[in-house]
Enzyme design. Structure first.
Site, PDB file in Angstrom:
ATOM      1  N   LEU A 188     -13.885  15.237   4.542  1.00  0.00           N
ATOM      2  CA  LEU A 188     -14.266  15.212   5.947  1.00  0.00           C
ATOM      3  C   LEU A 188     -15.099  16.443   6.296  1.00  0.00           C
ATOM      4  O   LEU A 188     -14.913  17.517   5.737  1.00  0.00           O
ATOM      5  CB  LEU A 188     -13.016  15.171   6.829  1.00  0.00           C
ATOM      6  N   GLY A 214     -11.514  13.268   0.780  1.00  0.00           N
ATOM      7  CA  GLY A 214     -12.041  12.013   1.299  1.00  0.00           C
ATOM      8  C   GLY A 214     -12.867  11.251   0.281  1.00  0.00           C
ATOM      9  O   GLY A 214     -12.916  10.017   0.299  1.00  0.00           O
ATOM     10  N   ASN A 234      -6.692  16.915  -2.638  1.00  0.00           N
ATOM     11  CA  ASN A 234      -6.325  18.330  -2.755  1.00  0.00           C
ATOM     12  C   ASN A 234      -5.992  18.984  -1.417  1.00  0.00           C
ATOM     13  O   ASN A 234      -6.075  20.200  -1.268  1.00  0.00           O
ATOM     14  CB  ASN A 234      -7.459  19.105  -3.426  1.00  0.00           C
ATOM     15  N   GLU A 235      -5.581  18.198  -0.439  1.00  0.00           N
ATOM     16  CA  GLU A 235      -5.356  18.716   0.910  1.00  0.00           C
ATOM     17  C   GLU A 235      -4.356  19.871   0.963  1.00  0.00           C
ATOM     18  O   GLU A 235      -4.538  20.829   1.724  1.00  0.00           O
ATOM     19  CB  GLU A 235      -4.893  17.589   1.839  1.00  0.00           C
TER      20      GLU A 235
END
Length: 306
Positions: A112, A157, A181-182
């Site tokens: 994002l 994303g 990988n957030e």
């Protein structure tokens, strides 16, 4: 407050209805004329600013290419053009399958665009999150065969977009990685990101990958099951087309009904509260503490580029 602490709550469970509905119609009408696509007999090559669609070398196959430099970030414009392109391909009866790739190797699709979530007004945040939802719906529920030809880095994303495809072929380049990988940024992946990964690799592997925010190199991604095939980079497109031919050998109606049957439970979990999910996102992203944290993080990125 640090970015990790501020944005951790951004991605709470929410839900959204099957198909584009009124929100999808508003998204399309807001951008009609800014993006044109093709892929069937109506056009050999059509492009918007950020999405290129070409008729593939095989009958019934279109090739959709991301072309939003420098990193193919999912800006609002990029999301809108992708949704419009996918809708037109979905309605094109001459197209049975779509190969999805990046126009230029190196980065398949970034996550994002944080600039869309910083320093804007609530109406913009709502429109942006709606577009993110809409893209997932278009991809995950597509009746076409979707084959991802991953020719670059594929984090967050970008990984989600590839996971919605029916098959993933990744170039064997040690510089390329893929994963959700957030958590490395202190962010919780939205529950529908999680569900898409669980459906692909299983619960335990997904749990480990999500908690650690792992970005897998090609060989490990193949071992875990995030991708289905790894090939030399120069063979990526031919491998994707070969896979597409295998899938298109199956009668469309049987394959489409099976795909719907398999994916319906995941979609149904998102059906009930799409509007509530958007409003929750807007309320959280609008908080002063989160805006300050995002501004700090973006400034650090600009300094690195400088």
């Amino acid at each position: 407050m640090a970015l990790a602490a501020c944005v951790r709550a951004l991605f709470l469970p929410g839900a959204w209805p099957r198909g584009p509905g009124r929100r999808g119609a508003r998204l399309r009408s807001a951008a009609l004329g800014r993006a044109t696509t093709g892929g069937g007999e109506g056009a050999r090559r059509a492009m918007s600013h950020r999405v290129l669609v070409e008729a593939g070398p095989a009958a019934g196959v279109a090739v959709l290419k991301f072309r939003n430099p420098p990193v193919n970030a999912l800006s609002l414009e990029m999301l809108t053009e992708l949704v419009i392109s996918l809708e037109k391909l979905e309605n094109d009866k001459a197209v049975r399958g779509i190969v999805i790739t990046a126009e230029n190797p190196g980065i398949f699709l970034a996550g994002l665009d944080l600039t869309e979530m910083c320093g804007r007004n609530p109406a913009h945040y709502a429109k942006y999150w709606e577009a993110v939802q809409e893209l997932w719906l278009r991809l995950y529920q597509s009746s076409k065969v979707l084959v991802a030809a991953i020719n670059g880095a594929c984090p967050a994303g970008g990984c989600l977009a590839s996971l919605t495809c029916d098959y993933r072929v990744m170039a064997d380049n040690p510089k390329y990685t893929i994963g959700l990988n957030e958590t490395q940024l202190g962010i919780i992946a939205p529950f529908w990101f999680k569900d898409t990964l669980v459906n692909t690799v299983g619960h335990r592997a997904a749990e480990q990958a999500l908690q650690l925010g792992t970005l897998f190199p090609p060989a490990k991604a193949l071992q875990v099951g995030i991708v289905d095939q790894v090939v030399p980079e120069e063979q990526l497109q031919s491998a994707a087309l070969s896979v597409m031919a295998q899938w298109l050998a199956i009668p469309d109606h049987a394959r489409q009904l099976t795909k719907t049957m398999m994916r319906k439970p995941t979609v149904d979990q998102l059906v009930k509260q799409r509007e509530a999910d958007i409003q929750s996102f807007v309320g959280l992203i609008s908080q002063d503490s989160i805006q300050r944290a995002l501004q700090t993080y973006l400034q650090k990125l600009r300094q690195k580029k400088g």
